[in-house]
Design a protein around this motif. Structure first.
Motif, PDB file in Angstrom:
ATOM      1  N   UNK A 292       0.830  -1.204   0.000  1.00  0.00           N
ATOM      2  CA  UNK A 292       0.000   0.000   0.000  1.00  0.00           C
ATOM      3  C   UNK A 292       0.868   1.259   0.000  1.00  0.00           C
ATOM      4  N   UNK A 293       1.895   1.280   0.841  1.00  0.00           N
ATOM      5  CA  UNK A 293       2.756   2.468   0.918  1.00  0.00           C
ATOM      6  C   UNK A 293       3.535   2.655  -0.382  1.00  0.00           C
ATOM      7  N   UNK A 294       4.123   1.580  -0.893  1.00  0.00           N
ATOM      8  CA  UNK A 294       4.961   1.689  -2.090  1.00  0.00           C
ATOM      9  C   UNK A 294       4.149   2.183  -3.279  1.00  0.00           C
ATOM     10  N   UNK A 295       3.009   1.549  -3.544  1.00  0.00           N
ATOM     11  CA  UNK A 295       2.205   1.921  -4.713  1.00  0.00           C
ATOM     12  C   UNK A 295       1.660   3.342  -4.559  1.00  0.00           C
ATOM     13  N   UNK A 296       1.156   3.667  -3.353  1.00  0.00           N
ATOM     14  CA  UNK A 296       0.593   5.006  -3.143  1.00  0.00           C
ATOM     15  C   UNK A 296       1.664   6.084  -3.293  1.00  0.00           C
ATOM     16  N   UNK A 425      12.116   2.816  -0.921  1.00  0.00           N
ATOM     17  CA  UNK A 425      11.481   3.672  -1.921  1.00  0.00           C
ATOM     18  C   UNK A 425      11.892   5.134  -1.794  1.00  0.00           C
ATOM     19  N   UNK A 426      11.901   5.658  -0.563  1.00  0.00           N
ATOM     20  CA  UNK A 426      12.131   7.100  -0.415  1.00  0.00           C
ATOM     21  C   UNK A 426      13.549   7.500  -0.811  1.00  0.00           C
ATOM     22  N   UNK A 427      14.469   6.545  -0.863  1.00  0.00           N
ATOM     23  CA  UNK A 427      15.830   6.872  -1.278  1.00  0.00           C
ATOM     24  C   UNK A 427      15.854   7.366  -2.722  1.00  0.00           C
ATOM     25  N   UNK A 432      13.379   3.010  -7.404  1.00  0.00           N
ATOM     26  CA  UNK A 432      13.424   1.964  -6.380  1.00  0.00           C
ATOM     27  C   UNK A 432      12.123   1.180  -6.258  1.00  0.00           C
ATOM     28  N   UNK A 433      11.139   1.489  -7.102  1.00  0.00           N
ATOM     29  CA  UNK A 433       9.841   0.794  -7.043  1.00  0.00           C
ATOM     30  C   UNK A 433      10.021  -0.716  -7.165  1.00  0.00           C
ATOM     31  N   UNK A 434      10.752  -1.144  -8.187  1.00  0.00           N
ATOM     32  CA  UNK A 434      10.934  -2.577  -8.419  1.00  0.00           C
ATOM     33  C   UNK A 434      11.655  -3.246  -7.250  1.00  0.00           C
ATOM     34  N   UNK A 435      12.679  -2.583  -6.709  1.00  0.00           N
ATOM     35  CA  UNK A 435      13.428  -3.165  -5.591  1.00  0.00           C
ATOM     36  C   UNK A 435      12.527  -3.357  -4.377  1.00  0.00           C
ATOM     37  N   UNK A 436      11.661  -2.369  -4.104  1.00  0.00           N
ATOM     38  CA  UNK A 436      10.761  -2.472  -2.955  1.00  0.00           C
ATOM     39  C   UNK A 436       9.762  -3.609  -3.148  1.00  0.00           C
ATOM     40  N   UNK A 437       9.208  -3.738  -4.342  1.00  0.00           N
ATOM     41  CA  UNK A 437       8.217  -4.787  -4.591  1.00  0.00           C
ATOM     42  C   UNK A 437       8.859  -6.174  -4.575  1.00  0.00           C
ATOM     43  N   UNK A 438      10.070  -6.285  -5.106  1.00  0.00           N
ATOM     44  CA  UNK A 438      10.761  -7.583  -5.071  1.00  0.00           C
ATOM     45  C   UNK A 438      11.052  -7.990  -3.624  1.00  0.00           C
ATOM     46  N   UNK A 439      11.428  -7.013  -2.801  1.00  0.00           N
ATOM     47  CA  UNK A 439      11.678  -7.296  -1.383  1.00  0.00           C
ATOM     48  C   UNK A 439      10.412  -7.805  -0.708  1.00  0.00           C
ATOM     49  N   UNK A 440       9.266  -7.170  -0.984  1.00  0.00           N
ATOM     50  CA  UNK A 440       8.001  -7.607  -0.396  1.00  0.00           C
ATOM     51  C   UNK A 440       7.632  -9.011  -0.879  1.00  0.00           C
ATOM     52  N   UNK A 441       7.887  -9.301  -2.149  1.00  0.00           N
ATOM     53  CA  UNK A 441       7.599 -10.637  -2.672  1.00  0.00           C
ATOM     54  C   UNK A 441       8.456 -11.693  -1.983  1.00  0.00           C
ATOM     55  N   UNK A 442       9.728 -11.382  -1.768  1.00  0.00           N
ATOM     56  CA  UNK A 442      10.620 -12.333  -1.085  1.00  0.00           C
ATOM     57  C   UNK A 442      10.140 -12.604   0.332  1.00  0.00           C
ATOM     58  N   UNK A 443       9.693 -11.555   1.029  1.00  0.00           N
ATOM     59  CA  UNK A 443       9.165 -11.751   2.375  1.00  0.00           C
ATOM     60  C   UNK A 443       7.855 -12.531   2.342  1.00  0.00           C
TER      61      UNK A 443
END
Length: 471
Positions: A292-296, A425-427, A432-443
């Motif tokens: 929710x945070x990343x996409x928004x 993402x904020x960096x 960084x969108x893809x990196x954040x989503x890949x991290x969430x998928x791994x978790x």
């Protein structure tokens, strides 16, 4: 631990009158955790702060909930479930009003992050304890948990839409007034909520354990938030948080060995089924709030969408979650709870893949809707069985502790999800969108792995799950 029994008979008052206020309470607390995601630009401009400042406020709110949820569950024994529920609502309402009139980020953090977080930690454990005690038959209990978790999931998924509508039509401040009004309505409804167990003013309360658990969780998440700014500081905070939590668990064991009652019994962690269920709960909320945070943030900061446009796009997640939640009872009759949780994770991970493939870098933000829809469906399928597995693994006299632990684990997941994804993402929001989503998928894969280890069957039984845990 107090050995109380629920007064017999269907007329103890509860089931006919308690479900609406309990479900609404879960709705507004979940709503509060996600609706600020679509106000990032509005709040940062109005209060002269940054995206990272708003992320910090959101994370602190979720963290305060997680840190105080275990003590909040324990306090229900001493002061009563209904009293804690109403006290939490009152504190939450004051925090919402303070947030609505905050002139700067500091006061917003006091109202939203601190007071609303404390209020939530007081009121949420009684929601699940009362549902467990008042709905004693397994089918009715599953329906009650289904309704409460559905409202919680809808609150989290619909938060961006409702928050976006209010922010665009009036202002972001009006969204906090909306929360205060809902809380006032719940307070009125809660007058008819019975408390099936008497309060025990002499019930022990482990102050040292409460402090250690809260400080350990806070320091741990602060370490995650510090990763982007200072790697050495982050590593130090993470290590310190882990050591403080280890101290907390060793203190609990020492108290039990001395015949005293700790904040959290070590026996709660000897139940394998419950432990696995807690892991799935943690990951579910981590993925939901992180996504929710990343996409928004991506839609607003990178694509330039306003609050209402972002909220409308998030309707896809709300629709998916609502559809699967409405079918939860039918699913529960046909499929084992393990199957539902596994299926939910598969659908959610599929949704994240769609968000990566279709939405990342696409000019049209509507390409986010298929992925958000599948994330919503997946979470709606698995939220209720995860809670039911954990709560039903313990007898009535342990519901205060396990409810606090369960909600703490879930809210810690929300906090960690926002902190991890937000820190990435904020960096660099544009890249960084893809990196954040890949991290969430791994978790998310960790949650799926835990779900595969759950026992089969349509509903857990206290006796069998405790026996399995002992083995």
């Amino acid at each position: 631990m107090a050995d109380h029994t629920v007064p017999p008979g269907p007329d103890s008052g509860g089931p006919r009158h308690v479900l609406l206020p309990l479900a609404l309470a879960q709705f507004i607390c979940s709503f509060a955790g996600s609706n600020m995601n679509v106000m990032i630009n509005d709040i940062s401009e109005d209060l002269d702060t940054t995206v990272q400042g708003v992320q910090t406020a959101i994370t602190i709110f979720l963290l305060v909930m997680a840190a105080l949820m275990i003590p909040g569950g324990k306090l229900t024994e001493r002061y009563g479930r209904k009293r804690c529920f109403r006290m939490g609502l009152a504190v939450y309402g004051v925090g919402a009003l303070l947030s609505a009139f905050a002139p700067g980020l500091g006061l917003l953090i006091v109202g939203n992050s601190i007071l609303e977080g404390i209020g939530t930690a007081l009121l949420i454990p009684p929601v699940y304890i009362l549902a467990t005690l008042l709905f004693t038959e397994m089918t009715s209990r599953a329906k009650a948990f289904g309704a409460i978790m559905a409202m919680g999931g809808i609150g989290a998924a619909a938060g961006p839409l409702i928050g976006g509508l209010i922010t665009t039509a009036i202002s972001w401040r009006a969204a906090f007034v909306f929360q205060a009004l809902i809380v006032a309505y719940i307070l009125v409804l809660s007058r008819r909520v019975p408390d099936p167990l008497p309060a025990d003013p002499a019930a022990p309360f482990d102050v040292r354990g409460a402090v250690l658990s809260a400080v350990g969780l806070i320091v741990l998440v602060m370490g995650i938030l510090a990763v982007d700014d200072n790697g050495w500081l982050a590593a130090g905070l993470l290590a310190a948080g882990a050591l403080i939590l280890l101290w907390f668990f060793r203190s609990a064991r020492a108290m039990e060995a001395a015949g005293k009652e700790p904040l959290l019994s070590a026996d709660l962690f000897r139940n394998r089924t419950s432990n696995l269920g807690l892991i799935t709960q943690h990951v579910q909320w981590l993925v939901l709030m992180g996504t929710s945070f990343v996409v928004a943030a991506y839609l607003q900061v990178v694509r330039g969408y306003n609050a209402i446009e972002t909220g409308v796009i998030f309707t896809a997640a709300t629709v998916g979650l609502l559809a699967s939640s409405l079918a939860a009872e039918r699913f529960a009759k046909r499929r084992a709870q393990r199957t539902l949780i596994m299926g939910g994770f598969v659908l959610t991970l599929g949704g994240i893949v769609l968000l990566l493939v279709m939405a990342g870098g696409a000019e049209d933000a509507w390409t986010s809707t298929p992925g958000l829809f599948f994330v919503g469906v997946g979470l709606g399928v698995m939220l209720t069985p995860s809670v039911n597995i954990v709560q039903s693994s313990f007898p009535e006299d342990e519901q205060g502790e396990i409810s606090g632990l369960s909600r703490s684990v879930s809210n810690l997941g929300s906090s960690v999800g926002t902190a991890v994804a937000g820190t990435i993402l904020v960096a660099d929001p544009a890249h960084a969108y893809a990196a954040a989503m890949i991290t969430l998928a791994a978790l998310g894969l960790i949650g799926l792995g835990a779900a595969t280890l759950l026992p089969g069957g349509t509903a857990p039984n206290v006796a069998t799950t405790r026996a399995a845990g002992a083995g």
